[in-house]
Structure formats: C-alpha cells, structure tokens
Design a protein around this motif. Structure first.
Motif, PDB file in Angstrom:
ATOM      1  N   SER A 112     -18.318   3.342   7.215  1.00  0.00           N
ATOM      2  CA  SER A 112     -18.516   3.343   6.251  1.00  0.00           C
ATOM      3  C   SER A 112     -18.362   3.569   4.831  1.00  0.00           C
ATOM      4  N   LYS A 113     -17.093   4.391   4.582  1.00  0.00           N
ATOM      5  CA  LYS A 113     -16.672   5.718   3.639  1.00  0.00           C
ATOM      6  C   LYS A 113     -15.046   5.069   2.970  1.00  0.00           C
ATOM      7  N   THR A 114     -14.290   5.521   2.564  1.00  0.00           N
ATOM      8  CA  THR A 114     -14.080   5.233   1.834  1.00  0.00           C
ATOM      9  C   THR A 114     -12.883   6.449   2.536  1.00  0.00           C
ATOM     10  N   VAL A 115     -11.455   6.255   3.409  1.00  0.00           N
ATOM     11  CA  VAL A 115     -10.731   7.143   4.184  1.00  0.00           C
ATOM     12  C   VAL A 115      -9.523   7.601   3.697  1.00  0.00           C
ATOM     13  N   THR A 116      -9.305   8.249   3.508  1.00  0.00           N
ATOM     14  CA  THR A 116      -7.751   8.957   3.096  1.00  0.00           C
ATOM     15  C   THR A 116      -6.858   9.411   4.519  1.00  0.00           C
ATOM     16  N   GLY A 117      -5.400   9.044   4.694  1.00  0.00           N
ATOM     17  CA  GLY A 117      -4.884   9.180   5.610  1.00  0.00           C
ATOM     18  C   GLY A 117      -3.167   9.230   5.215  1.00  0.00           C
ATOM     19  N   ILE A 118      -2.647   9.699   6.541  1.00  0.00           N
ATOM     20  CA  ILE A 118      -1.550   9.537   6.532  1.00  0.00           C
ATOM     21  C   ILE A 118      -0.655   8.797   7.716  1.00  0.00           C
ATOM     22  N   GLY A 119       0.247   7.923   7.923  1.00  0.00           N
ATOM     23  CA  GLY A 119       0.469   6.658   8.704  1.00  0.00           C
ATOM     24  C   GLY A 119       2.094   6.971   9.326  1.00  0.00           C
ATOM     25  N   LEU A 120       3.179   6.623  10.387  1.00  0.00           N
ATOM     26  CA  LEU A 120       3.476   6.803  10.580  1.00  0.00           C
ATOM     27  C   LEU A 120       4.144   6.017  11.554  1.00  0.00           C
ATOM     28  N   LEU A 210       1.677  18.166  10.383  1.00  0.00           N
ATOM     29  CA  LEU A 210       2.107  17.118  10.986  1.00  0.00           C
ATOM     30  C   LEU A 210       3.308  15.329  10.660  1.00  0.00           C
ATOM     31  N   GLN A 211       3.422  15.937   9.806  1.00  0.00           N
ATOM     32  CA  GLN A 211       4.761  15.391   9.280  1.00  0.00           C
ATOM     33  C   GLN A 211       5.488  16.644   9.585  1.00  0.00           C
ATOM     34  N   ALA A 212       6.194  17.543  10.095  1.00  0.00           N
ATOM     35  CA  ALA A 212       6.667  18.320  10.321  1.00  0.00           C
ATOM     36  C   ALA A 212       6.706  18.351  12.256  1.00  0.00           C
TER      37      ALA A 212
END
Length: 563
Positions: A112-120, A210-212
C-alpha cells in the motif's frame, strides 16, 4: 427544467470519462527489448501491455525490478493462486498462441505504497530453452525467477529447471520422461555474478546495472561466470554474504543442440535490510564493532612503526589478538550470548592473553618462544591471503574441510620456522604487515572494503559448519586497490623505518627479570657500589613516611666546607 432533466446523464458521462482517463493513466505499453520506467501507485493496479510481438516469438518474459520494495506481478488484475509473483525482482513468462501479437500483465503494490521500478520484455524463439519450464518446487507453473536467501555467512541462489523450447500452440515436452539427449536433460546452466559499485546503495546505480545485465548477452559480457550446472545437478549455488555490497545474480540456460540460450530474471541483494534501523544497509556496523576496530587500528598503526622498539607493547597486542580471536570463536560456537557480550568477553580474555605473553617473556626471557608466537600471527595473515585468492575457491578446498584446514595450518606453521632464522627482521616484518592490516580493518568499520574478507572468510568458516561449499569471491574495485596500496605503503615504510632505527641496537631487549636478578647479585658482591649500602626497601619507605609526619628541626648555622 431541461438542465435538471439531463443532469444525471451528464454526471454519468463525466464519471465514465474520468474512469477511462484513470485506466489510461494506469496502463503502460512495453515494447520487446526496451526498458520502461513504471510507477505503481498505492492501492491501484497498473496494466502492462506488450504489443508488436513478432510471429517468430514463441514466448516472452516480463521482468520488473525495484530496489527495496516488493511488487506483485500477476497474469490477472486480481492475483490468483499460482498466477502471481511478489518480490523486489519479479518475472512472469507468457507462452504465446498462434496469431497472438500482444500480452497483458498487471502490476500492484502489496504494501500500500507507491513503488517505482523498471521493467523489460524479452522475446524468445522456438529453439530457445524455456527458463523455469520444469518447475516442481515454486508456486508458478513456469517460473523464470532466481530466488535469493541470505544470512550473516552465506547467500543461497535457487532456481527452477528449464525445459526445451516448442512452437506456438504445441504442448511442452514432459519433464519427468527419460533422461535422453532429446529432452531437457541436455540443458546446461551457467550461474553469473555481477558486483555493483562498492559503497553505492543508490537506486540509480542498481537500475543502470540491471539494464546492463538484464539479458543473456549483457550478463555474459559484463558478469562473471561462477559455475556451470548440469541438468542432473541440484539447481542451487551458495555464495559468501557481503553485507552492504550489491550483487546481481542471474542464470543463463543453454541448449547445446541448437546452440541457443535464455536468461532467467536477474535478482539482486545487498545481504542487508533497508528497513532495519540497526545494522541496516545505511547504518551497517554496530557501534561496539566500530569502537573496537577503531582502537585496533590505532594500536596497529603504533605497532607498524614502533612495535620492535616497544617490545612489551607488541607482545601484549599479539597475545591480545590471539586470545580474543579464538575465544570469540569458542563462545559463538558454544553459546547464544548477545553479540556485544561476546565481544566484551573476547576483549577481556584478550587482555589476559596479552598479559600472560608479556609476563612469560618478563619471567623467562625466551626470545625464540616470543618470536614463534609473533610468527604465528604473521603466518595466520599469510595463510588467509593465500586462501583468499581464487585458489581458495578450488573444488578440493570447497569439498573438504580437512584439506582446507590442513593447508591453512601448514602455511601458518611454516612462517615461524622462517622467522627463527632471522628473528629481528621477522619480528619487524610482522609489525609492518599485521599493523598495516589492522589499519585496513579500522577503515572497514566505516567504509566497506573487500580486504576485510581476507580474515573474515576464515572466521566465517570457523563459525559455520556448512561454509565449505560457499563461493568466497568478492569484488575488487577502486577502493580496494587504493587500500591495498595504503597497506603496502604502511608495511614497507614501517619495516624500513624500524630496520634503520634498530640497526645499532641489540636484536631484542633483555628480560627485565633476568636483569633484576643480575643487578641484585651485583649489589650483594660489589661493596664499592653505593647501592650496596642502601637500606632495604621497607626501611626506606618507613623512613620516608616518618619524614612526612615529623617536623624537621632547624640545624642552626651552617658553615660551608672549605676545600
């Protein structure tokens, strides 16, 4: 009247427009092979739409990463049993049907909190192996995730076995059929490790890393392949825990028949908790540990440059180190006392050990015995350095504790034998090496460095019975090379300075007790020595006390003697 008649219709239209706009805001379109930043609002669900999927793609994996908060990735808007994954590094695999060009998945925040992340989104073809396609342990039917569990000593990596690829709409091969080359038993698993920059706990650093290494090509180019598992092996690997150091683990499964590969969803760990207020990732290290090793560093700096000159201080420090180290191991293995109590007890017994070593030299004056004890300390450091290298990760040492400890003890006992031949030079060299390393340990109490694991790996192996199978490799980055240079500079300068200063002095100071015996015997036999006519010590003390309590009478006029 007309306005009031149509107002409910207008309200319904406005509400429908607002609802559509909200769904559009919570809808993210992914393109295969492209990273996407996503913010998952609290108490809301974000729909992930994968579009423009090529007909040559058989299945896709969606991976989503955050640094410290869990995110739920599911096949349905309302997560069902066996249809979702909740973790900081989560991934789902979607097999495509003939003619299918898009996939929809859903993201939500379980806390129940706003979470930021990256997806692929990663696409795979018919000949690519299916990561986690033969899962029989975890909740998902097909589980491409890498699971990480850590404690103070070790970090364990688990994953589900893969299956061979099939075309769209075709049933996957059975996983429990015969172990022939035409089945998934031909697959190989390469386990990779990628270290994040040291002392960098930022979210941006993790996302860049992580992108690398998110796919197989990136991990092969930048990561370090630690081991290769066969399909008949247990899909698990154990590594050394490095609290505060970010590490990304990934598995690349290979099909030798088609010469293809697929990547599991990478997973990261810092071997510490961001939520803990004590010993968390940002407050790593107890206050007692910092205080203890700060004192150790200051004493080590003194020993590095002045140890041989102040021989009693050096002996006390060496005896303290030996006694404190081994008692800490003994207490930890046999009791469940609090860490601070164990550290305090080890320090107390260390003081006793230092006093015993100094008093043994004071009473008996055996230089060789003291040099042997000092040489054991240098031998301990040398043996730890040798097994800290990649030599320590050889299978012969990982598979047998007996071989490891026999090798360690042989190296440790060889060093004192060499020092017996050159006792003064060996003692000064020990002061430089051990004193310089004590300074490095003090720095590690405030700033992470891999050099601390030279001795910490030995301590962990003494405290944990199952530590032999752990891969003990650690990252060597800029800070480690800087501190290694500092250690070398301290050691060389300390040794050179002490050798130059002690070149015209006796090799070792004489025993105070033996000197006292000789002085007493000389006073007894030499009647010309003024000290021979001194009254005994008790009489002198009594006379001094009488002088303090008795008023001195004036002696009258004094006439100087004429020569």
């Amino acid at each position: 009247m007309i306005f009031w008649t149509f107002s409910p219709l207008l309200q319904l239209l406005l509400l429908s427009q607002i609802e559509v706009r909200a769904q559009e805001e919570n809808r993210v379109v992914f393109l295969p092979g492209t990273f996407q930043n996503v913010s998952v609002p609290q108490n809301e669900t974000v729909q992930v739409v994968v579009s423009r999927i090529s007909p040559n793609v058989t299945f896709v994996t969606l991976q989503f990463h955050t640094q410290r908060h869990n995110v739920t990735l599911s096949y349905n808007r309302v997560p069902g049993v066996g249809l979702f994954m909740t973790a900081q590094d989560s991934g789902l695999l979607s097999a495509l049907q003939p003619g299918q060009t898009s996939v929809s998945l859903f993201l939500s925040s379980p806390d129940s909190k706003t979470v930021t992340g990256i997806g692929l989104i990663l696409p795979f073809s018919t000949t690519d192996p299916v990561p986690g396609g033969c899962n029989m342990e975890f909740n998902l039917d097909i589980d491409p995730n890498v699971y990480i569990h850590y404690n103070l000593y070790e970090t364990t990596v688990h994953f589900a076995p893969a299956n061979i690829g099939t075309g769209r709409g075709q049933a996957p091969p059975l996983c429990d059929e015969s172990a022939e080359f035409s089945t998934h038993w031909r697959l190989r698993y390469d386990i990779y490790q990628y270290f994040l920059p040291e002392n960098d706990l930022s979210e941006s650093s993790l996302f860049r890393s992580l992108q690398a290494v998110a796919d197989a090509r990136g991990m092969e180019a930048r990561g370090r392949r630690v081991m290769t598992l066969l399909s008949s092996d247990v899909t698990m690997a154990v590594f050394n825990s490095i609290p505060g150091q970010g590490v990304i683990y990934s598995v690349v499964v290979r099909d030798p028949l088609w010469n293809t590969s697929s990547s599991y969803v990478p997973s990261h760990t810092y071997a510490c908790s961001f939520a803990s207020t004590m010993d968390g990732c940002h407050t790593l290290g107890k206050v007692s540990t910092k205080l203890f090793f700060t004192l150790i560093g200051l004493v080590g700096l003194f020993i590095c440059f002045f140890g041989h000159r102040f021989f009693k201080c050096e002996l006390f420090c060496m005896g303290f180190s030996f006694a404190a180290f081994f008692l800490f191991v003994l207490i930890t293995r046999t009791t469940d006392l609090d860490y601070n109590i164990r550290l305090a007890l080890a320090a107390v017994v260390g003081v006793l050990g230092g006093v015993v070593l100094v008093m043994s030299w004071w009473r008996f004056g055996s230089v060789m015995a003291c040099v042997v004890v000092v040489g054991l300390m240098l031998g301990f450091v040398v043996a730890s350095i040798v097994l800290f290298t990649p030599l320590g990760d050889m299978d012969v040492f990982r598979q047998s504790d007996a071989v490891y400890w026999v090798t360690f003890c042989c190296i440790m006992l060889t060093v004192p034998l060499v020092l017996v031949r050159w006792p003064r030079e060996g003692n000064i060299s020990t002061c430089g090496v051990v004193g310089g390393y004590a300074v490095i340990l003090a720095v590690n109490a405030y700033m992470y460095t891999s050099l601390s694991f030279i001795t910490l790996n030995v301590l962990k192996r003494l405290l944990n019975n199952n530590y032999s199978s752990v891969f003990t490799d650690v990252p060597f980055q800029t800070i480690d090379f800087v501190l290694m240079t500092v250690w070398a500079a301290l050691g060389v300068s300390g040794v050179v300075l002490q050798l130059y200063r002690e070149r015209s002095r006796p090799f070792f100071p004489p025993s105070p007790y033996l000197m006292w015996l000789q002085e007493r015997e000389r006073r007894k036999t030499n009647v010309l020595d003024p000290s021979h006519h001194f009254p005994p010590l008790p009489n002198r003390l009594l006379a001094r006390a009488r002088q303090l309590t008795k008023r001195m009478e004036p002696a009258g006029e004094h006439t100087p003697l004429l020569l």
